[in-house]
Scaffold this motif. Structure first.
Motif, PDB file in Angstrom:
ATOM      1  N   ILE A 107       0.811  -1.204   0.000  1.00 28.85           N
ATOM      2  CA  ILE A 107       0.000   0.000   0.000  1.00 28.85           C
ATOM      3  C   ILE A 107       0.853   1.267   0.000  1.00 28.85           C
ATOM      4  CG2 ILE A 107      -0.218   0.270   2.508  1.00 28.85           C
ATOM      5  CD1 ILE A 107      -3.086   0.623  -0.008  1.00 28.85           C
ATOM      6  N   GLU A 108       2.059   1.200   0.597  1.00 32.49           N
ATOM      7  CA  GLU A 108       2.909   2.377   0.669  1.00 32.49           C
ATOM      8  C   GLU A 108       3.493   2.740  -0.683  1.00 32.49           C
ATOM      9  OE1 GLU A 108       5.830   1.763   3.640  1.00 32.49           O
ATOM     10  OE2 GLU A 108       4.399   1.713   5.306  1.00 32.49           O
ATOM     11  N   ASP A 109       3.522   1.809  -1.620  1.00 35.53           N
ATOM     12  CA  ASP A 109       4.089   2.070  -2.936  1.00 35.53           C
ATOM     13  C   ASP A 109       3.066   2.627  -3.913  1.00 35.53           C
ATOM     14  OD1 ASP A 109       6.513   1.096  -2.037  1.00 35.53           O
ATOM     15  OD2 ASP A 109       6.016  -0.972  -2.618  1.00 35.53           O
ATOM     16  N   GLU A 110       1.830   2.741  -3.479  1.00 34.80           N
ATOM     17  CA  GLU A 110       0.775   3.210  -4.358  1.00 34.80           C
ATOM     18  C   GLU A 110       0.315   4.607  -3.964  1.00 34.80           C
ATOM     19  OE1 GLU A 110      -2.326   0.365  -4.166  1.00 34.80           O
ATOM     20  OE2 GLU A 110      -1.089  -1.311  -4.866  1.00 34.80           O
ATOM     21  N   GLN A 111      -0.234   5.351  -4.963  1.00 31.64           N
ATOM     22  CA  GLN A 111      -0.817   6.653  -4.682  1.00 31.64           C
ATOM     23  C   GLN A 111      -2.211   6.426  -4.109  1.00 31.64           C
ATOM     24  OE1 GLN A 111       0.265  10.097  -5.056  1.00 31.64           O
ATOM     25  NE2 GLN A 111      -1.513  10.072  -3.734  1.00 31.64           N
ATOM     26  N   VAL A 112      -2.398   6.803  -2.852  1.00 32.83           N
ATOM     27  CA  VAL A 112      -3.663   6.559  -2.169  1.00 32.83           C
ATOM     28  C   VAL A 112      -4.254   7.891  -1.714  1.00 32.83           C
ATOM     29  CG1 VAL A 112      -4.788   5.449  -0.210  1.00 32.83           C
ATOM     30  CG2 VAL A 112      -2.920   4.290  -1.400  1.00 32.83           C
ATOM     31  N   TYR A 113      -5.528   8.079  -2.014  1.00 32.21           N
ATOM     32  CA  TYR A 113      -6.264   9.242  -1.523  1.00 32.21           C
ATOM     33  C   TYR A 113      -7.186   8.751  -0.412  1.00 32.21           C
ATOM     34  CZ  TYR A 113      -4.612  10.821  -6.069  1.00 32.21           C
ATOM     35  OH  TYR A 113      -3.831  11.100  -7.148  1.00 32.21           O
ATOM     36  N   GLU A 114      -7.281   9.518   0.657  1.00 34.08           N
ATOM     37  CA  GLU A 114      -7.977   9.041   1.849  1.00 34.08           C
ATOM     38  C   GLU A 114      -9.147   9.935   2.244  1.00 34.08           C
ATOM     39  OE1 GLU A 114      -5.344   7.668   5.141  1.00 34.08           O
ATOM     40  OE2 GLU A 114      -3.781   8.616   3.928  1.00 34.08           O
ATOM     41  N   VAL A 115     -10.096   9.318   2.923  1.00 26.77           N
ATOM     42  CA  VAL A 115     -11.132  10.059   3.645  1.00 26.77           C
ATOM     43  C   VAL A 115     -10.598  10.258   5.057  1.00 26.77           C
ATOM     44  CG1 VAL A 115     -13.504  10.059   4.508  1.00 26.77           C
ATOM     45  CG2 VAL A 115     -12.977   8.995   2.290  1.00 26.77           C
ATOM     46  N   ARG A 116     -10.471  11.522   5.469  1.00 24.42           N
ATOM     47  CA  ARG A 116      -9.942  11.804   6.805  1.00 24.42           C
ATOM     48  C   ARG A 116     -10.900  12.727   7.545  1.00 24.42           C
ATOM     49  NH1 ARG A 116      -3.474  13.076   5.962  1.00 24.42           N
ATOM     50  NH2 ARG A 116      -2.879  11.013   5.151  1.00 24.42           N
ATOM     51  N   ASP A 117     -11.252  12.329   8.736  1.00 31.71           N
ATOM     52  CA  ASP A 117     -12.144  13.135   9.575  1.00 31.71           C
ATOM     53  C   ASP A 117     -13.404  13.535   8.819  1.00 31.71           C
ATOM     54  OD1 ASP A 117     -10.202  13.010  11.582  1.00 31.71           O
ATOM     55  OD2 ASP A 117      -9.208  14.814  10.833  1.00 31.71           O
ATOM     56  N   GLU A 119     -13.834  13.989   5.728  1.00 30.35           N
ATOM     57  CA  GLU A 119     -13.585  14.946   4.651  1.00 30.35           C
ATOM     58  C   GLU A 119     -12.668  14.336   3.590  1.00 30.35           C
ATOM     59  OE1 GLU A 119     -13.803  19.293   6.897  1.00 30.35           O
ATOM     60  OE2 GLU A 119     -11.850  18.376   6.481  1.00 30.35           O
ATOM     61  N   ILE A 120     -12.757  14.873   2.382  1.00 33.13           N
ATOM     62  CA  ILE A 120     -11.808  14.526   1.328  1.00 33.13           C
ATOM     63  C   ILE A 120     -11.165  15.813   0.819  1.00 33.13           C
ATOM     64  CG2 ILE A 120     -12.973  12.403   0.611  1.00 33.13           C
ATOM     65  CD1 ILE A 120     -14.226  13.959  -1.707  1.00 33.13           C
ATOM     66  N   ASP A 121      -9.874  15.737   0.565  1.00 33.36           N
ATOM     67  CA  ASP A 121      -9.134  16.868   0.002  1.00 33.36           C
ATOM     68  C   ASP A 121      -8.878  16.562  -1.474  1.00 33.36           C
ATOM     69  OD1 ASP A 121      -7.543  19.000  -0.625  1.00 33.36           O
ATOM     70  OD2 ASP A 121      -5.901  18.483   0.742  1.00 33.36           O
ATOM     71  N   LEU A 122      -9.538  17.303  -2.343  1.00 30.98           N
ATOM     72  CA  LEU A 122      -9.443  17.036  -3.781  1.00 30.98           C
ATOM     73  C   LEU A 122      -8.149  17.551  -4.406  1.00 30.98           C
ATOM     74  CD1 LEU A 122     -13.102  18.008  -4.763  1.00 30.98           C
ATOM     75  CD2 LEU A 122     -12.190  15.697  -4.446  1.00 30.98           C
ATOM     76  N   GLU A 123      -7.425  18.409  -3.716  1.00 33.79           N
ATOM     77  CA  GLU A 123      -6.257  19.042  -4.326  1.00 33.79           C
ATOM     78  C   GLU A 123      -5.201  18.054  -4.820  1.00 33.79           C
ATOM     79  OE1 GLU A 123      -2.609  22.129  -3.256  1.00 33.79           O
ATOM     80  OE2 GLU A 123      -4.494  22.301  -2.161  1.00 33.79           O
ATOM     81  N   PRO A 124      -4.749  17.090  -4.010  1.00 31.97           N
ATOM     82  CA  PRO A 124      -3.726  16.160  -4.523  1.00 31.97           C
ATOM     83  C   PRO A 124      -4.194  15.390  -5.751  1.00 31.97           C
ATOM     84  CG  PRO A 124      -3.901  15.998  -2.134  1.00 31.97           C
ATOM     85  CD  PRO A 124      -5.062  16.822  -2.591  1.00 31.97           C
ATOM     86  N   MET A 125      -5.449  14.959  -5.750  1.00 36.84           N
ATOM     87  CA  MET A 125      -5.979  14.219  -6.898  1.00 36.84           C
ATOM     88  C   MET A 125      -6.004  15.094  -8.152  1.00 36.84           C
ATOM     89  SD  MET A 125      -9.856  12.809  -7.596  1.00 36.84           S
ATOM     90  CE  MET A 125     -10.410  14.510  -7.854  1.00 36.84           C
TER      91      MET A 125
END
Length: 197
Positions: A107-117, A119-125
């Protein structure tokens, strides 16, 4: 109060979390964040970005899909003229509830977007999606002739523009020829003087 990220690209998904099959449309205009692009071309900070997205709750997270339209600005790598256009980019990414499940060592070798608290932060995606669509060497048009490498003249305005290029190997020979010519002139002058006497 959660102040982890107050970005306009951070959105609550509390109404969608762990409710597979529910969805919501997100159609808004937001300002582009800082450094949204490469060194030569990208979206200026504060430029409008039009988000036309669908947020869908699935078993593992929130699936975000749709299109973002970004205002792009840069310079032609050949003639340095400004380049401005709107770039539509399609996106489809899963924001997972648990980004590091037990037993998944890759999992650490992949680009992962997360739901945190909740919320989702669309900026990295969006940043990842837009940057790969930007040209490495932007040009104002495919057949742009650019600038003269020697004097900077615009080749589009003067298609016949060129400079005489001399092979440096001839320089020494030209020097010998000029000195030989000077020697001949001196010899001729001496001969004429003797004949006058």
């Amino acid at each position: 109060m959660n102040n982890r990220n107050s970005s306009a690209l951070t959105h609550s998904v509390r109404d969608l979390e762990h409710r597979p099959g529910t969805m919501r449309n997100l159609e808004i205009e937001v300002p582009a964040p800082k450094d949204f692009g490469t060194e030569v071309i990208g979206s200026p900070e504060g430029a409008p970005m039009d988000l036309q997205l669908r947020l869908e709750s699935v078993h593992d997270g929130i699936l975000v899909s749709g299109t973002v339209i970004v205002s792009i600005h840069g310079e032609c790598s050949r003639c340095l003229d400004p380049i401005d256009y709107d770039l539509p980019v399609d996106v489809q990414e899963l924001f997972v509830f648990d980004a590091s499940p037990e037993g998944d060592e890759d999992i650490e070798d992949e680009q992962v977007y997360e739901v945190r608290d909740e919320e989702i932060d669309l900026e990295p995606m969006l940043r990842d999606a837009v940057i790969i669509q930007l040209p490495f060497q932007p040009v104002c048009r495919a057949d742009c002739p650019g600038l003269c490498a020697q004097c900077g003249a615009r080749l589009e305005k003067d298609p016949d523009h060129h400079h005489e290029v001399l092979d440096p190997r001839w320089s020494a020979l030209e020097g010998l020829l000029s000195s030989t010519d000077q020697g001949s002139d001196t010899s001729d002058q001496t001969t004429e003087t003797r004949e006058e006497r």
